[in-house]
Scaffold this motif. Structure first.
Motif, PDB file in Angstrom:
ATOM      1  N   VAL A 106       0.842  -1.196   0.000  1.00 60.25           N
ATOM      2  CA  VAL A 106       0.000   0.000   0.000  1.00 60.25           C
ATOM      3  C   VAL A 106       0.877   1.246   0.000  1.00 60.25           C
ATOM      4  N   THR A 107       0.607   2.134  -0.947  1.00 59.26           N
ATOM      5  CA  THR A 107       1.340   3.395  -1.045  1.00 59.26           C
ATOM      6  C   THR A 107       0.478   4.579  -0.609  1.00 59.26           C
ATOM      7  N   GLU A 108      -0.845   4.354  -0.569  1.00 58.29           N
ATOM      8  CA  GLU A 108      -1.767   5.428  -0.213  1.00 58.29           C
ATOM      9  C   GLU A 108      -3.024   4.801   0.389  1.00 58.29           C
ATOM     10  N   ILE A 109      -3.580   5.451   1.424  1.00 61.13           N
ATOM     11  CA  ILE A 109      -4.796   4.953   2.057  1.00 61.13           C
ATOM     12  C   ILE A 109      -5.730   6.127   2.329  1.00 61.13           C
ATOM     13  N   ASP A 110      -7.019   5.880   2.149  1.00 64.22           N
ATOM     14  CA  ASP A 110      -8.047   6.865   2.461  1.00 64.22           C
ATOM     15  C   ASP A 110      -9.027   6.200   3.418  1.00 64.22           C
ATOM     16  N   PHE A 111      -9.191   6.788   4.608  1.00 59.64           N
ATOM     17  CA  PHE A 111      -9.933   6.178   5.705  1.00 59.64           C
ATOM     18  C   PHE A 111     -11.359   6.693   5.852  1.00 59.64           C
ATOM     19  N   ASP A 112     -12.248   5.777   6.152  1.00 58.09           N
ATOM     20  CA  ASP A 112     -13.506   6.083   6.827  1.00 58.09           C
ATOM     21  C   ASP A 112     -13.302   5.583   8.244  1.00 58.09           C
ATOM     22  N   HIS A 113     -14.002   6.130   9.211  1.00 56.16           N
ATOM     23  CA  HIS A 113     -13.843   5.650  10.584  1.00 56.16           C
ATOM     24  C   HIS A 113     -14.861   4.581  10.922  1.00 56.16           C
ATOM     25  N   ASP A 114     -16.126   4.875  10.788  1.00 56.64           N
ATOM     26  CA  ASP A 114     -17.200   3.970  11.220  1.00 56.64           C
ATOM     27  C   ASP A 114     -17.441   2.909  10.150  1.00 56.64           C
ATOM     28  N   LEU A 115     -17.096   1.670  10.480  1.00 53.30           N
ATOM     29  CA  LEU A 115     -17.185   0.582   9.511  1.00 53.30           C
ATOM     30  C   LEU A 115     -18.292  -0.420   9.844  1.00 53.30           C
ATOM     31  N   GLY A 116     -19.158  -0.085  10.745  1.00 50.32           N
ATOM     32  CA  GLY A 116     -20.227  -1.008  11.126  1.00 50.32           C
ATOM     33  C   GLY A 116     -19.869  -1.727  12.413  1.00 50.32           C
ATOM     34  N   GLU A 117     -20.872  -2.277  13.045  1.00 49.16           N
ATOM     35  CA  GLU A 117     -20.705  -2.876  14.373  1.00 49.16           C
ATOM     36  C   GLU A 117     -19.711  -4.028  14.425  1.00 49.16           C
ATOM     37  N   THR A 118     -19.594  -4.818  13.382  1.00 50.19           N
ATOM     38  CA  THR A 118     -18.729  -5.998  13.427  1.00 50.19           C
ATOM     39  C   THR A 118     -17.470  -5.873  12.569  1.00 50.19           C
ATOM     40  N   SER A 119     -17.261  -4.725  11.963  1.00 49.61           N
ATOM     41  CA  SER A 119     -16.149  -4.582  11.021  1.00 49.61           C
ATOM     42  C   SER A 119     -14.995  -3.742  11.536  1.00 49.61           C
ATOM     43  N   GLY A 120     -15.047  -3.320  12.797  1.00 47.46           N
ATOM     44  CA  GLY A 120     -13.966  -2.526  13.346  1.00 47.46           C
ATOM     45  C   GLY A 120     -14.119  -1.061  12.989  1.00 47.46           C
ATOM     46  N   SER A 121     -12.987  -0.370  12.943  1.00 45.28           N
ATOM     47  CA  SER A 121     -13.007   1.063  12.641  1.00 45.28           C
ATOM     48  C   SER A 121     -11.737   1.446  11.882  1.00 45.28           C
ATOM     49  N   GLY A 122     -11.813   2.592  11.242  1.00 45.71           N
ATOM     50  CA  GLY A 122     -10.623   3.118  10.590  1.00 45.71           C
ATOM     51  C   GLY A 122      -9.516   3.413  11.581  1.00 45.71           C
ATOM     52  N   TYR A 123      -9.899   3.748  12.805  1.00 45.92           N
ATOM     53  CA  TYR A 123      -8.894   4.006  13.836  1.00 45.92           C
ATOM     54  C   TYR A 123      -8.094   2.747  14.153  1.00 45.92           C
ATOM     55  N   LEU A 124      -8.742   1.591  14.183  1.00 46.46           N
ATOM     56  CA  LEU A 124      -8.004   0.336  14.398  1.00 46.46           C
ATOM     57  C   LEU A 124      -6.961   0.129  13.301  1.00 46.46           C
ATOM     58  N   VAL A 125      -7.322   0.469  12.076  1.00 50.80           N
ATOM     59  CA  VAL A 125      -6.385   0.337  10.957  1.00 50.80           C
ATOM     60  C   VAL A 125      -5.234   1.330  11.120  1.00 50.80           C
ATOM     61  N   ALA A 126      -5.551   2.544  11.528  1.00 53.50           N
ATOM     62  CA  ALA A 126      -4.500   3.544  11.744  1.00 53.50           C
ATOM     63  C   ALA A 126      -3.559   3.109  12.871  1.00 53.50           C
ATOM     64  N   GLN A 127      -4.095   2.503  13.917  1.00 53.76           N
ATOM     65  CA  GLN A 127      -3.252   1.993  14.998  1.00 53.76           C
ATOM     66  C   GLN A 127      -2.346   0.863  14.497  1.00 53.76           C
ATOM     67  N   PHE A 128      -2.865   0.009  13.632  1.00 53.24           N
ATOM     68  CA  PHE A 128      -2.073  -1.060  13.022  1.00 53.24           C
ATOM     69  C   PHE A 128      -0.901  -0.453  12.247  1.00 53.24           C
ATOM     70  N   ILE A 129      -1.192   0.578  11.455  1.00 53.78           N
ATOM     71  CA  ILE A 129      -0.148   1.245  10.680  1.00 53.78           C
ATOM     72  C   ILE A 129       0.876   1.886  11.615  1.00 53.78           C
ATOM     73  N   GLU A 130       0.397   2.563  12.643  1.00 56.28           N
ATOM     74  CA  GLU A 130       1.292   3.226  13.597  1.00 56.28           C
ATOM     75  C   GLU A 130       2.244   2.216  14.247  1.00 56.28           C
ATOM     76  N   LYS A 131       1.708   1.098  14.687  1.00 59.52           N
ATOM     77  CA  LYS A 131       2.541   0.079  15.336  1.00 59.52           C
ATOM     78  C   LYS A 131       3.565  -0.499  14.359  1.00 59.52           C
ATOM     79  N   ARG A 132       3.120  -0.806  13.153  1.00 56.82           N
ATOM     80  CA  ARG A 132       4.045  -1.337  12.150  1.00 56.82           C
ATOM     81  C   ARG A 132       5.124  -0.319  11.791  1.00 56.82           C
ATOM     82  N   ALA A 133       4.752   0.945  11.721  1.00 62.16           N
ATOM     83  CA  ALA A 133       5.729   1.991  11.421  1.00 62.16           C
ATOM     84  C   ALA A 133       6.755   2.100  12.553  1.00 62.16           C
ATOM     85  N   TYR A 134       6.289   2.009  13.788  1.00 64.26           N
ATOM     86  CA  TYR A 134       7.189   2.077  14.948  1.00 64.26           C
ATOM     87  C   TYR A 134       8.259   1.002  14.881  1.00 64.26           C
TER      88      TYR A 134
END
Length: 112
Positions: free
Chosen positions: A41-69
Motif C-alpha cells: 500500500v502506497t496510499e490509504i483513504d480512511f472512513d472511521h465507522d465501519l459497522g458494528e462488526t467490522s472494526g473502525s478506521g482508527y483500528l487500521v491507523a493503529q495497526f499502521i502506527e505500530k508497524r511503522a514504529y
C-alpha cells in the motif's frame, strides 16, 4: 496500491463512498490490515465507522502506527474522508505518529 476503506463501498445509494477508479476498496478493518501487512500500500483513504462488526478506521491507523514504529511498514500517504469528528481526530493522531516513526527511520538510514 491505493487502499480505500469504507463500509459503504457496495451500497448503490452512496456512490460517493465507492472506491475511486484505481483504488482497491475494503469494508472492514481486518481486510485492510491483511492488505497492509503485505507491504504494497502506497496510499490509504480512511472512513472511521465501519459497522458494528467490522472494526473502525482508527483500528487500521493503529495497526499502521505500530508497524511503522517497528519498521515493518513503509511510508504511505493518507487521507480521511470520515464525517465522524472524534474518529477523524483519532486517525489523524495515529497517522501523524506513524509519519514521525517513518521520519526517524529515514534519518537513521541517512546517518549510517
Amino acid at each position: 496500491m491505493r487502499l480505500w476503506l469504507d463500509d459503504q463501498i457496495y451500497d448503490p445509494s452512496t456512490p460517493d463512498r465507492h472506491p475511486p477508479q484505481g483504488w482497491v476498496g475494503v469494508s472492514s478493518a481486518m481486510e485492510a490490515c491483511r492488505i497492509l501487512a503485505r507491504g504494497e500500500v502506497t496510499e490509504i483513504d480512511f472512513d472511521h465507522d465501519l459497522g458494528e462488526t467490522s472494526g473502525s478506521g482508527y483500528l487500521v491507523a493503529q495497526f499502521i502506527e505500530k508497524r511503522a514504529y517497528f519498521g515493518n511498514l513503509r511510508p504511505m500517504t493518507w487521507r480521511v474522508h470520515s464525517a465522524n469528528p472524534v474518529g477523524l481526530a483519532n486517525i489523524q493522531r495515529a497517522m501523524r505518529m506513524a509519519e514521525k516513526f517513518w521520519a526517524r527511520q529515514l534519518m537513521r538510514c541517512m546517518s549510517t
